[in-house]
Design a protein around this motif. Structure first.
Motif, PDB file in Angstrom:
ATOM      1  N   THR A   1       0.853  -1.035   0.136  1.00  0.00           N
ATOM      2  CA  THR A   1       0.040   0.069  -0.063  1.00  0.00           C
ATOM      3  C   THR A   1       0.701   1.313   0.010  1.00  0.00           C
ATOM      4  O   THR A   1       0.375   2.333  -0.359  1.00  0.00           O
ATOM      5  N   HIS A   2       2.146   1.187   0.573  1.00  0.00           N
ATOM      6  CA  HIS A   2       2.930   2.298   0.771  1.00  0.00           C
ATOM      7  C   HIS A   2       3.399   2.799  -0.774  1.00  0.00           C
ATOM      8  O   HIS A   2       3.753   3.854  -1.267  1.00  0.00           O
ATOM      9  N   HIS A   3       4.003   1.507  -1.489  1.00  0.00           N
ATOM     10  CA  HIS A   3       4.765   1.751  -2.677  1.00  0.00           C
ATOM     11  C   HIS A   3       3.885   1.467  -3.909  1.00  0.00           C
ATOM     12  O   HIS A   3       4.306   1.759  -5.177  1.00  0.00           O
ATOM     13  N   GLY A   4       2.767   0.815  -3.780  1.00  0.00           N
ATOM     14  CA  GLY A   4       1.878   0.486  -4.838  1.00  0.00           C
ATOM     15  C   GLY A   4       2.256  -0.610  -5.591  1.00  0.00           C
ATOM     16  O   GLY A   4       1.651  -0.883  -6.609  1.00  0.00           O
ATOM     17  N   LYS A   5       3.138  -1.521  -5.322  1.00  0.00           N
ATOM     18  CA  LYS A   5       3.638  -2.480  -6.020  1.00  0.00           C
ATOM     19  C   LYS A   5       4.283  -3.581  -5.150  1.00  0.00           C
ATOM     20  O   LYS A   5       4.731  -3.297  -4.031  1.00  0.00           O
ATOM     21  N   VAL A   6       4.342  -4.841  -5.726  1.00  0.00           N
ATOM     22  CA  VAL A   6       5.113  -5.943  -5.175  1.00  0.00           C
ATOM     23  C   VAL A   6       6.542  -5.825  -5.673  1.00  0.00           C
ATOM     24  O   VAL A   6       6.634  -5.855  -6.697  1.00  0.00           O
ATOM     25  N   ARG A   7       7.726  -5.670  -4.899  1.00  0.00           N
ATOM     26  CA  ARG A   7       8.951  -5.412  -5.244  1.00  0.00           C
ATOM     27  C   ARG A   7       9.861  -6.925  -5.285  1.00  0.00           C
ATOM     28  O   ARG A   7      10.302  -7.046  -6.535  1.00  0.00           O
TER      29      ARG A   7
ATOM     30  N   ASP B   1      -0.663 -13.085 -11.792  1.00  0.00           N
ATOM     31  CA  ASP B   1       0.851 -13.198 -11.853  1.00  0.00           C
ATOM     32  C   ASP B   1       1.682 -12.507 -10.754  1.00  0.00           C
ATOM     33  O   ASP B   1       2.822 -12.666 -10.847  1.00  0.00           O
ATOM     34  N   GLY B   2       0.719 -12.411  -9.884  1.00  0.00           N
ATOM     35  CA  GLY B   2       1.565 -11.950  -8.529  1.00  0.00           C
ATOM     36  C   GLY B   2       1.568 -10.342  -8.257  1.00  0.00           C
ATOM     37  O   GLY B   2       2.129 -10.058  -7.162  1.00  0.00           O
ATOM     38  N   ASN B   3       1.403  -9.645  -9.466  1.00  0.00           N
ATOM     39  CA  ASN B   3       1.551  -8.248  -9.359  1.00  0.00           C
ATOM     40  C   ASN B   3       0.534  -7.699  -8.852  1.00  0.00           C
ATOM     41  O   ASN B   3      -0.459  -8.077  -8.826  1.00  0.00           O
ATOM     42  N   VAL B   4       0.620  -6.447  -8.371  1.00  0.00           N
ATOM     43  CA  VAL B   4      -0.372  -5.534  -7.675  1.00  0.00           C
ATOM     44  C   VAL B   4      -0.591  -4.361  -8.614  1.00  0.00           C
ATOM     45  O   VAL B   4       0.134  -3.432  -8.819  1.00  0.00           O
TER      46      VAL B   4
END
Length: 429
Positions: free
Chosen positions: A278-284, A323-326
């Motif tokens: 929620t802070h970065h907007g994506k899964v790193r 695919d695991g991304n947000v």
């Protein structure tokens, strides 16, 4: 023990060679005859062995989780064939073959360490008895016999007598205090490692015999280490304490970053992942994408922590992809609820339901527009409008209002039947 150690004598030469190489490095720093040089050589041997065993450790984790997944099926087989042990074993082997799991995979790191452990024991036993072994020559043997760790020689044991320890240049008190502390630390680290596995990284939603077995091992292993530890030389205690600490740290890393589904560690991990996403907007990280991908693929089979994770993303305006991304959810897109069913997004317009009318409004017909209201505004009444009424219908007769001051109530209000009264029947004479 000597017979078992002699069986692994083929590997004593490589183990002694590795120890000597590390001793050359540390001896130039701390001195060749110090306990730091020889002790750190043993610790470095452990680290080198454990690094080489990391692939087996990963395989052990996968095998353990696969066994946890199969526990309900195994329990059904045990109950179904409880009177037929042979058929029970056949069904168990069939289940292992179909799922591709092996019960012995969880023991691979321990089995792989056994040759190195017994080889080290054989090397230290040779140092204690004054015999050269492997690549350890007479000068190295003399240096190793002089090395002490907090006053205890590397080859000394807890049960050694005063004469043996005097020959090694130590006292009974120093050796027993040092070995006792090492045995306690070794047993405590083993207990904490197993307890951490049981309390944080086990699926608590399924109660299986596997959990009871692991709980029993949590108390059995420390006792075994305490009993056998009094027969180990100080150098072997250093080896085993180091490998226990390594196992504990390695397990803490795995529990934190790749927890078992349904465990307390998974709930804590998904809570941290929610804040990060929620802070970065994506899964790193790649490992996090693998976990999110598995959660999305479960659909309705998600556990409570996984449903909470999906709901938190939805509230934050994010959607987990297959695919695991947000990604950020569109206002007209279809979001995914906690049970995997699609629902309208937050910004999508909702369908307006017609207002329900009362019975008197339905009987009185359509509402006539007010003078100030536009005449072409549609009404929500389902009855016919004035222009749509049939032409052959007769208008209803006007209602008669009661005379003022009569004090009488209408028949409809008094509860009497409408229309004329029924004449009384003649009395029988």
């Amino acid at each position: 023990m000597d017979t078992i150690a002699s069986f692994f004598s083929f590997i004593t030469t490589p183990v002694s060679w590795v120890i000597v190489q590390f001793h050359t490095v540390y001896g130039s720093i701390f001195g060749p005859d110090t306990g730091w040089a020889w002790g750190l050589s043993i610790v470095s041997l452990v680290v080198l062995i454990r690094i080489c065993l990391i692939p087996l450790f990963v395989k052990q984790i996968k095998a353990t989780r696969a066994m946890q997944t199969l526990q309900p099926e195994m329990k059904k087989i045990q109950e179904r064939y409880k009177n037929d042990k042979q058929r029970q074993s056949e069904e168990m082997m069939k289940l292992y073959k179909e799922s591709g799991t092996n019960p012995l995979s969880s023991c691979l790191p321990i089995l792989a360490q056994s040759p190195f452990f017994f080889a080290l024991y054989h090397v230290l036993n040779g140092i204690a008895s004054g015999k050269t072994i492997g690549v350890i020559n007479d000068s190295l043997l003399e240096s190793a016999r002089k090395a002490h760790i907090f006053g205890a020689p590397l080859a000394a044991k807890f049960k050694d007598g005063a004469d043996t320890l005097h020959a090694l240049g130590a006292t009974v008190t120093d050796v027993r205090v040092v070995t006792a502390i090492m045995i306690i630390l070794m047993s405590a680290s083993q207990f904490y490692t197993q307890r951490q596995l049981m309390t944080k990284n086990v699926d608590t939603s399924v109660k299986t015999p596997f959990m009871q077995q692991q709980k029993m091992l949590m108390y059995v292993f420390p006792i075994m280490f305490a009993v056998f530890g009094i027969n180990f030389p100080v150098g072997v205690l250093v080896y085993w304490l180091t490998t226990n600490v390594w196992t504990m740290g390695q397990q803490m890393y795995v529990i934190r970053n790749n927890p078992t589904p349904g465990s307390k560690a998974q709930a804590a991990y998904l809570e941290r992942l929610t804040g990060h996403v929620t802070h970065h907007g994506k899964v790193r990280s790649r490992s996090a994408r693998v976990i999110v991908k598995a959660i999305v693929a479960k659909g309705r089979d998600r556990n409570e922590a996984e449903r909470k994770f999906i709901n938190s993303l939805t509230k934050a305006g994010l959607t987990a992809q297959a695919d695991g991304n947000v990604v950020k959810s569109d206002s007209q897109a279809v979001a995914q609820t906690e049970d995997g069913t699609p629902t309208a997004a937050a910004g999508a317009p909702r369908r307006q339901q017609p207002k329900r009318q009362s019975k008197s409004q339905r009987q009185s017909g359509p509402k006539q527009p007010h003078e100030d209201e536009p005449a072409d505004e549609p009404t929500s009444s389902p009855s016919l409008t004035k222009s749509e009424e049939p032409q052959d219908t007769k208008p209803a007769p006007p209602k008669q209002t009661p005379k003022p001051g009569s004090g009488t109530r209408s028949k409809a209000q008094s509860g009497q039947r409408k229309g004329g009264q029924r004449p009384k029947s003649p009395s029988k004479k």
